[in-house]
Design a protein around this motif. Sequence first.
Motif, PDB file in Angstrom:
ATOM      1  N   GLU A   1      -6.322  49.657 -19.713  1.00  0.00           N
ATOM      2  CA  GLU A   1      -5.252  50.798 -19.933  1.00  0.00           C
ATOM      3  C   GLU A   1      -5.538  51.837 -18.890  1.00  0.00           C
ATOM      4  OE1 GLU A   1      -5.021  52.427 -23.761  1.00  0.00           O
ATOM      5  OE2 GLU A   1      -4.621  50.560 -24.743  1.00  0.00           O
ATOM      6  N   ILE A   2      -6.931  52.298 -18.909  1.00  0.00           N
ATOM      7  CA  ILE A   2      -7.334  53.398 -17.771  1.00  0.00           C
ATOM      8  C   ILE A   2      -7.102  52.837 -16.222  1.00  0.00           C
ATOM      9  CG2 ILE A   2      -9.369  54.531 -16.799  1.00  0.00           C
ATOM     10  CD1 ILE A   2     -10.804  54.041 -19.809  1.00  0.00           C
ATOM     11  N   CYS A   3      -7.296  51.567 -16.010  1.00  0.00           N
ATOM     12  CA  CYS A   3      -7.231  51.233 -14.527  1.00  0.00           C
ATOM     13  C   CYS A   3      -5.580  51.128 -14.253  1.00  0.00           C
ATOM     14  CB  CYS A   3      -7.680  49.748 -14.540  1.00  0.00           C
ATOM     15  SG  CYS A   3      -9.346  49.933 -14.451  1.00  0.00           S
ATOM     16  N   ASP A   4      -4.877  50.565 -15.215  1.00  0.00           N
ATOM     17  CA  ASP A   4      -3.279  50.378 -14.781  1.00  0.00           C
ATOM     18  C   ASP A   4      -2.591  51.799 -14.822  1.00  0.00           C
ATOM     19  OD1 ASP A   4      -3.296  47.690 -14.666  1.00  0.00           O
ATOM     20  OD2 ASP A   4      -2.740  47.333 -16.417  1.00  0.00           O
ATOM     21  N   ALA A   5      -2.870  52.721 -15.629  1.00  0.00           N
ATOM     22  CA  ALA A   5      -2.693  54.017 -15.611  1.00  0.00           C
ATOM     23  C   ALA A   5      -2.725  54.837 -14.059  1.00  0.00           C
ATOM     24  CB  ALA A   5      -3.098  55.132 -16.722  1.00  0.00           C
ATOM     25  N   CYS A   6      -3.784  54.395 -13.523  1.00  0.00           N
ATOM     26  CA  CYS A   6      -4.040  54.708 -12.125  1.00  0.00           C
ATOM     27  C   CYS A   6      -2.945  54.593 -11.089  1.00  0.00           C
ATOM     28  CB  CYS A   6      -5.301  54.402 -11.755  1.00  0.00           C
ATOM     29  SG  CYS A   6      -6.809  55.138 -12.451  1.00  0.00           S
ATOM     30  N   ASP A   7      -2.126  53.450 -11.529  1.00  0.00           N
ATOM     31  CA  ASP A   7      -1.152  53.128 -10.140  1.00  0.00           C
ATOM     32  C   ASP A   7      -0.013  52.315 -10.830  1.00  0.00           C
ATOM     33  OD1 ASP A   7       0.112  52.241  -8.051  1.00  0.00           O
ATOM     34  OD2 ASP A   7      -1.653  51.925  -7.087  1.00  0.00           O
ATOM     35  N   PRO A   8       0.804  53.074 -11.658  1.00  0.00           N
ATOM     36  CA  PRO A   8       2.019  52.642 -12.351  1.00  0.00           C
ATOM     37  C   PRO A   8       2.789  51.823 -11.567  1.00  0.00           C
ATOM     38  CG  PRO A   8       1.865  54.994 -12.858  1.00  0.00           C
ATOM     39  CD  PRO A   8       0.776  54.527 -11.818  1.00  0.00           C
ATOM     40  N   VAL A   9       3.011  52.365 -10.139  1.00  0.00           N
ATOM     41  CA  VAL A   9       3.687  51.560  -9.213  1.00  0.00           C
ATOM     42  C   VAL A   9       3.279  50.154  -8.907  1.00  0.00           C
ATOM     43  CG1 VAL A   9       4.736  51.551  -6.994  1.00  0.00           C
ATOM     44  CG2 VAL A   9       4.485  53.490  -7.972  1.00  0.00           C
ATOM     45  N   LEU A  10       2.016  49.919  -8.746  1.00  0.00           N
ATOM     46  CA  LEU A  10       1.295  48.549  -8.609  1.00  0.00           C
ATOM     47  C   LEU A  10       1.655  47.912  -9.671  1.00  0.00           C
ATOM     48  CD1 LEU A  10      -0.413  46.833  -7.102  1.00  0.00           C
ATOM     49  CD2 LEU A  10      -2.496  47.956  -7.905  1.00  0.00           C
ATOM     50  N   VAL A  11       1.595  48.322 -10.849  1.00  0.00           N
ATOM     51  CA  VAL A  11       1.759  47.511 -12.174  1.00  0.00           C
ATOM     52  C   VAL A  11       3.280  47.180 -12.470  1.00  0.00           C
ATOM     53  CG1 VAL A  11       1.929  47.681 -14.953  1.00  0.00           C
ATOM     54  CG2 VAL A  11       0.226  48.663 -13.387  1.00  0.00           C
TER      55      VAL A  11
ATOM     56  N   LEU B   1       5.088  46.338  -9.741  1.00  0.00           N
ATOM     57  CA  LEU B   1       5.348  45.360  -8.559  1.00  0.00           C
ATOM     58  C   LEU B   1       4.823  44.074  -9.100  1.00  0.00           C
ATOM     59  CD1 LEU B   1       4.815  47.286  -5.555  1.00  0.00           C
ATOM     60  CD2 LEU B   1       6.759  46.612  -6.380  1.00  0.00           C
ATOM     61  N   GLY B   2       4.089  44.079 -10.485  1.00  0.00           N
ATOM     62  CA  GLY B   2       3.529  42.846 -10.922  1.00  0.00           C
ATOM     63  C   GLY B   2       1.806  42.723 -10.683  1.00  0.00           C
ATOM     64  N   GLY B   3       1.272  43.723 -10.287  1.00  0.00           N
ATOM     65  CA  GLY B   3      -0.005  43.992  -9.954  1.00  0.00           C
ATOM     66  C   GLY B   3      -0.731  44.738 -11.050  1.00  0.00           C
ATOM     67  N   GLY B   4      -1.983  45.031 -10.773  1.00  0.00           N
ATOM     68  CA  GLY B   4      -2.862  45.892 -11.674  1.00  0.00           C
ATOM     69  C   GLY B   4      -3.977  45.054 -12.174  1.00  0.00           C
ATOM     70  N   PHE B   5      -4.799  45.696 -13.057  1.00  0.00           N
ATOM     71  CA  PHE B   5      -5.982  45.135 -13.653  1.00  0.00           C
ATOM     72  C   PHE B   5      -5.777  43.748 -14.109  1.00  0.00           C
ATOM     73  CE2 PHE B   5      -8.838  44.168 -17.291  1.00  0.00           C
ATOM     74  CZ  PHE B   5      -9.925  44.472 -16.870  1.00  0.00           C
TER      75      PHE B   5
ATOM     76  N   VAL C   1      -8.520  43.225  -9.561  1.00  0.00           N
ATOM     77  CA  VAL C   1      -7.411  43.927  -9.820  1.00  0.00           C
ATOM     78  C   VAL C   1      -6.558  43.251  -9.107  1.00  0.00           C
ATOM     79  CG1 VAL C   1      -6.179  46.019  -9.185  1.00  0.00           C
ATOM     80  CG2 VAL C   1      -8.552  46.112 -10.160  1.00  0.00           C
ATOM     81  N   ASP C   2      -5.340  42.927  -9.054  1.00  0.00           N
ATOM     82  CA  ASP C   2      -4.123  42.117  -8.410  1.00  0.00           C
ATOM     83  C   ASP C   2      -3.470  43.344  -7.636  1.00  0.00           C
ATOM     84  OD1 ASP C   2      -2.199  40.666  -7.082  1.00  0.00           O
ATOM     85  OD2 ASP C   2      -1.619  39.659  -8.988  1.00  0.00           O
ATOM     86  N   THR C   3      -4.037  43.522  -6.041  1.00  0.00           N
ATOM     87  CA  THR C   3      -3.243  44.326  -5.489  1.00  0.00           C
ATOM     88  C   THR C   3      -2.005  43.955  -4.831  1.00  0.00           C
ATOM     89  OG1 THR C   3      -4.659  43.851  -3.717  1.00  0.00           O
ATOM     90  CG2 THR C   3      -5.304  45.402  -5.233  1.00  0.00           C
TER      91      THR C   3
END
Length: 424
Positions: free
Chosen positions: A143-153, A155-159, A181-183
Amino acid sequence: MTDRTKTSRIPGFHKKSPKERLDLVADFAGLDGETVGHLSDMGNLDPHLADHLIENVIATMNVPVGIATNMRIDGEDVLIPMATEESSVVAAVCNAARQCYDSGGFTTSMSGSLMIAQIQLVGASAPHEARIRILERRDEIKEICDACDPVLVKLGGGFRDLEVRIVDSLGGPMVVTHLIVDTRDAMGANAVNTMAEKLAPHVQEWTGGRVYLRILSNLADRRLARARATWTAEAIGGAEVRDGIVSAYHFAHADPYRAATHNKGIMNGISAVVLATGNDTRAIEAGAHAYAARDGHYGSLTRWEVTREGHLAGTIEVPMAVGLVGGATKLHPTARANLRILGATSADRLARIIAAVGLAQNFSALKALATTGIQKGHMALHAQNIAMMAGAVGEEIDRVAAIMVERGTVRVDVAEAELRRLRG
């Protein structure tokens, strides 16, 4: 004798314009007007953009961009822009690709687009307990990591995953947390570094230890690009040449002194495409060489074998953290143009193309070493540079270069003598 009135302490240097900085540097170094005029010409890069890409800009340095032809990758013909100052690099890729074109060219794949961020924790009184405490928080960490970059999430990425290692060091055991992390189409450094920074105080709170470093790892072994190709024995000059290439690989696999030069040749091709597309050459090189030593022995990034049909099969597997968004890749107009030439619409495709280029480069180097020697082809091209260094222009360049190659002596003094003779 050193001029002690000169000083490199120039207050406010970073606030000045590129021209103002250049004037100060010219005064410090005693540059003549011709040199200052040359440095003032920023070519096809807008001075305002250059001034914002890096710090304290005074000029740009143009690197030639050549096109590798004959490349067929995953059934598609591709032209490869390569930015390099070294002779024979582009030609080597062209020749290697031509010799395996009819047997299908290169087949590539990718392990994924996962990057690793590391958080270094020291001073934990019970490091193994601290490790378990961190692993127990996986859902909260996500939750902490994905909240850092909602745009990346979006697009299908994230922790994606969490690893926690105990690393024995000179200063005692360290608890090292890996955020996986999937970038996606980004190289991902900024994204994973932000996540590590955000998580660091939580790790301290959960464990009672102290966090120091929180940064990505360039050993991107979750982001491996792979390529393979087959060269028929007939296409490369027969079984003796094939066996010579395999023997050269065996040498690199066994001996780190040879492997360093072997892999440098591979990186000649890889780094040229990485630079041409505005990606981070230093990150790719660091990751490649670390991966070559992953088993505790520094060896070859490629593998060469003989197939059941008697042909030569080459493979490469190398970390390839490149991106299409962010940094110079997005901002530099030449990098954008080169990406259009490549036709790479995803970071995955770009990484696989680069791996194929590395394999092609290695084939040509090994074939040259196993047959005529590396100097014959390399010096034929290098001789042109030497001729220009001697002052040759126009048609003189090829004439002087040809004479030196025929004599087998490629030196500036020889070029100067031949140039004087040609000019009478």
